[in-house]
Scaffold this motif. Sequence first.
Motif, PDB file in Angstrom:
ATOM      1  N   GLY A 124       0.794  -1.228   0.000  1.00 19.51           N
ATOM      2  CA  GLY A 124       0.000   0.000   0.000  1.00 19.51           C
ATOM      3  C   GLY A 124       0.822   1.270   0.000  1.00 19.51           C
ATOM      4  N   GLY A 125       2.050   1.216  -0.501  1.00 20.51           N
ATOM      5  CA  GLY A 125       2.909   2.387  -0.529  1.00 20.51           C
ATOM      6  C   GLY A 125       2.373   3.475  -1.439  1.00 20.51           C
ATOM      7  N   HIS A 126       2.782   4.717  -1.193  1.00 18.70           N
ATOM      8  CA  HIS A 126       2.313   5.862  -1.975  1.00 18.70           C
ATOM      9  C   HIS A 126       3.494   6.643  -2.546  1.00 18.70           C
ATOM     10  N   GLY A 127       4.557   5.916  -2.905  1.00 21.10           N
ATOM     11  CA  GLY A 127       5.739   6.583  -3.442  1.00 21.10           C
ATOM     12  C   GLY A 127       5.526   7.096  -4.860  1.00 21.10           C
ATOM     13  N   SER A 128       6.351   8.064  -5.231  1.00 21.02           N
ATOM     14  CA  SER A 128       6.354   8.611  -6.596  1.00 21.02           C
ATOM     15  C   SER A 128       7.778   8.527  -7.124  1.00 21.02           C
ATOM     16  N   LEU A 129       7.973   7.708  -8.142  1.00 24.33           N
ATOM     17  CA  LEU A 129       9.305   7.511  -8.711  1.00 24.33           C
ATOM     18  C   LEU A 129       9.171   6.896 -10.095  1.00 24.33           C
ATOM     19  N   SER A 130      10.237   6.954 -10.856  1.00 30.55           N
ATOM     20  CA  SER A 130      10.249   6.340 -12.188  1.00 30.55           C
ATOM     21  C   SER A 130      10.730   4.893 -12.086  1.00 30.55           C
ATOM     22  N   PHE A 131      10.422   4.108 -13.109  1.00 30.10           N
ATOM     23  CA  PHE A 131      10.851   2.709 -13.147  1.00 30.10           C
ATOM     24  C   PHE A 131      11.004   2.292 -14.616  1.00 30.10           C
ATOM     25  N   ASP A 132      11.762   1.257 -14.819  1.00 35.75           N
ATOM     26  CA  ASP A 132      11.948   0.662 -16.154  1.00 35.75           C
ATOM     27  C   ASP A 132      11.239  -0.687 -16.194  1.00 35.75           C
ATOM     28  N   TYR A 133      10.833  -1.077 -17.387  1.00 37.91           N
ATOM     29  CA  TYR A 133      10.169  -2.377 -17.535  1.00 37.91           C
ATOM     30  C   TYR A 133      10.654  -3.067 -18.801  1.00 37.91           C
ATOM     31  N   HIS A 134      10.574  -4.395 -18.770  1.00 39.70           N
ATOM     32  CA  HIS A 134      10.905  -5.242 -19.924  1.00 39.70           C
ATOM     33  C   HIS A 134       9.790  -6.266 -20.067  1.00 39.70           C
ATOM     34  N   ILE A 135       9.204  -6.349 -21.254  1.00 42.89           N
ATOM     35  CA  ILE A 135       8.068  -7.224 -21.515  1.00 42.89           C
ATOM     36  C   ILE A 135       8.514  -8.392 -22.394  1.00 42.89           C
ATOM     37  N   TYR A 136       8.138  -9.595 -22.025  1.00 43.68           N
ATOM     38  CA  TYR A 136       8.334 -10.804 -22.826  1.00 43.68           C
ATOM     39  C   TYR A 136       6.948 -11.330 -23.193  1.00 43.68           C
ATOM     40  N   ALA A 137       6.687 -11.464 -24.506  1.00 42.17           N
ATOM     41  CA  ALA A 137       5.368 -11.927 -24.941  1.00 42.17           C
ATOM     42  C   ALA A 137       5.523 -12.953 -26.055  1.00 42.17           C
ATOM     43  N   ALA A 138       4.580 -13.885 -26.123  1.00 39.18           N
ATOM     44  CA  ALA A 138       4.581 -14.881 -27.191  1.00 39.18           C
ATOM     45  C   ALA A 138       4.187 -14.230 -28.511  1.00 39.18           C
ATOM     46  N   THR A 139       4.882 -14.604 -29.584  1.00 39.36           N
ATOM     47  CA  THR A 139       4.565 -14.050 -30.892  1.00 39.36           C
ATOM     48  C   THR A 139       3.236 -14.593 -31.396  1.00 39.36           C
ATOM     49  N   LEU A 140       2.595 -13.832 -32.234  1.00 42.10           N
ATOM     50  CA  LEU A 140       1.279 -14.196 -32.748  1.00 42.10           C
ATOM     51  C   LEU A 140       1.326 -15.565 -33.447  1.00 42.10           C
ATOM     52  N   ASP A 141       0.371 -16.426 -33.124  1.00 43.16           N
ATOM     53  CA  ASP A 141       0.212 -17.761 -33.703  1.00 43.16           C
ATOM     54  C   ASP A 141       1.311 -18.745 -33.292  1.00 43.16           C
ATOM     55  N   HIS A 142       2.177 -18.368 -32.343  1.00 45.68           N
ATOM     56  CA  HIS A 142       3.222 -19.282 -31.888  1.00 45.68           C
ATOM     57  C   HIS A 142       3.225 -19.415 -30.366  1.00 45.68           C
ATOM     58  N   GLY A 143       2.095 -19.110 -29.738  1.00 42.34           N
ATOM     59  CA  GLY A 143       2.052 -19.077 -28.287  1.00 42.34           C
ATOM     60  C   GLY A 143       2.253 -20.408 -27.610  1.00 42.34           C
ATOM     61  N   THR A 144       1.959 -21.511 -28.286  1.00 43.02           N
ATOM     62  CA  THR A 144       2.070 -22.829 -27.661  1.00 43.02           C
ATOM     63  C   THR A 144       3.382 -23.542 -27.991  1.00 43.02           C
ATOM     64  N   GLN A 145       4.218 -22.937 -28.816  1.00 40.16           N
ATOM     65  CA  GLN A 145       5.472 -23.587 -29.199  1.00 40.16           C
ATOM     66  C   GLN A 145       6.485 -23.515 -28.066  1.00 40.16           C
ATOM     67  N   ARG A 146       7.180 -24.626 -27.852  1.00 37.75           N
ATOM     68  CA  ARG A 146       8.226 -24.695 -26.844  1.00 37.75           C
ATOM     69  C   ARG A 146       9.441 -25.413 -27.427  1.00 37.75           C
ATOM     70  N   MET A 147      10.552 -25.294 -26.729  1.00 36.27           N
ATOM     71  CA  MET A 147      11.775 -25.973 -27.133  1.00 36.27           C
ATOM     72  C   MET A 147      11.510 -27.461 -27.317  1.00 36.27           C
ATOM     73  N   LEU A 148      11.958 -28.016 -28.443  1.00 39.57           N
ATOM     74  CA  LEU A 148      11.666 -29.397 -28.807  1.00 39.57           C
ATOM     75  C   LEU A 148      12.884 -30.274 -28.564  1.00 39.57           C
ATOM     76  N   MET A 149      12.708 -31.302 -27.771  1.00 41.41           N
ATOM     77  CA  MET A 149      13.774 -32.272 -27.529  1.00 41.41           C
ATOM     78  C   MET A 149      13.677 -33.381 -28.567  1.00 41.41           C
ATOM     79  N   MET A 150      14.792 -33.667 -29.261  1.00 45.47           N
ATOM     80  CA  MET A 150      14.798 -34.694 -30.297  1.00 45.47           C
ATOM     81  C   MET A 150      15.966 -35.638 -30.076  1.00 45.47           C
ATOM     82  N   THR A 151      15.719 -36.907 -30.256  1.00 42.20           N
ATOM     83  CA  THR A 151      16.790 -37.890 -30.259  1.00 42.20           C
ATOM     84  C   THR A 151      17.579 -37.737 -31.563  1.00 42.20           C
ATOM     85  N   PRO A 152      18.781 -38.311 -31.657  1.00 38.49           N
ATOM     86  CA  PRO A 152      19.518 -38.237 -32.925  1.00 38.49           C
ATOM     87  C   PRO A 152      18.710 -38.758 -34.106  1.00 38.49           C
ATOM     88  N   ALA A 153      17.928 -39.809 -33.893  1.00 38.35           N
ATOM     89  CA  ALA A 153      17.117 -40.349 -34.983  1.00 38.35           C
ATOM     90  C   ALA A 153      16.018 -39.371 -35.390  1.00 38.35           C
TER      91      ALA A 153
END
Length: 288
Positions: free
Chosen positions: A229-258
């Motif tokens: 419930g603080g009432h401070g006044s100050l500036s801040f920086d932000y960095h946003i990470y978002a999934a790209t359009l139509d690729h939200g469910t893609q994740r790193m894929l583990m594959m065997t050599p075959a």
Amino acid sequence: MLGTSTQGNGVVGQTSNSYPNNTNLQGGYGVIGASTNNSSYNNGVLGMSPGGVGVGGVSTNGPGVMGTSTNMMGVNANSPYIALEAVSQGRSDSIGAFVIGDFEGVVAEAPAGTGTYPLILADQTAKVLDFTNRNGDLFVHGTINSFVRVRNGNTVVSYAATSASPTVEDTGSGQLINGTAIVSLDPTFAQSIDQRQVYHVMLTPDGDTRGLYVASKGPEGFVVREVQGGHGSLSFDYHIYAATLDHGTQRMLMMTPAQASLFVPHVKTVAKDALKLHLKLPRIVHLP
């Protein structure tokens, strides 16, 4: 000129470097083929072979084959197997193919559909180094590097970061007033992200505070508050990470050599095949 052969050479042309009468063709040519009919179905030179080389060019110091056109392609290659194969040997700085275009240097196309690749780069052992699939996805073995100029005039090499999922990122600054700040997403950035997935916001305060947190997120922006419930006044920086359009469910894929072997396109050892074809070309002798 039409040359056909079932076993031997359809056409063999030799030159002792004498200049032809046509002043537009400077230099010595073993074979010159020209068609005055302005039609794509007329050929200056056409070479056909049921199993060997349709047209072969060999040179010790100049280009083996050179194609020049004022209105169309310098060389147009079409094959159900390998459309164009260029091999240069004998020097450590040799170039297999050198292409110059006033507008487009190289255009690579592949039929639409699964398992097609407009561009594949491989070494002489047929190991695929990188490739582009029909969706335009680029796959590389190794790092993605960039040359960056620095203030002292030198150049450094930087490296692209990788992620476990396809993301698009944005950074900015906000102002906390009386403990609250409302940050609007950049409209273009908001259109490029998958709104079905939750985006992530990292906060860095630029002053003394009890702490900051993201109180809520929406498709157009997010709300930042001071903790407890603080009432401070100050500036801040932000960095946003978002999934790209139509690729939200893609994740790193583990594959065997075959599995990886099935995923990566296969190429034959074209350099070795080309060497065999090169040895079958007619032996060039000097004219008396």
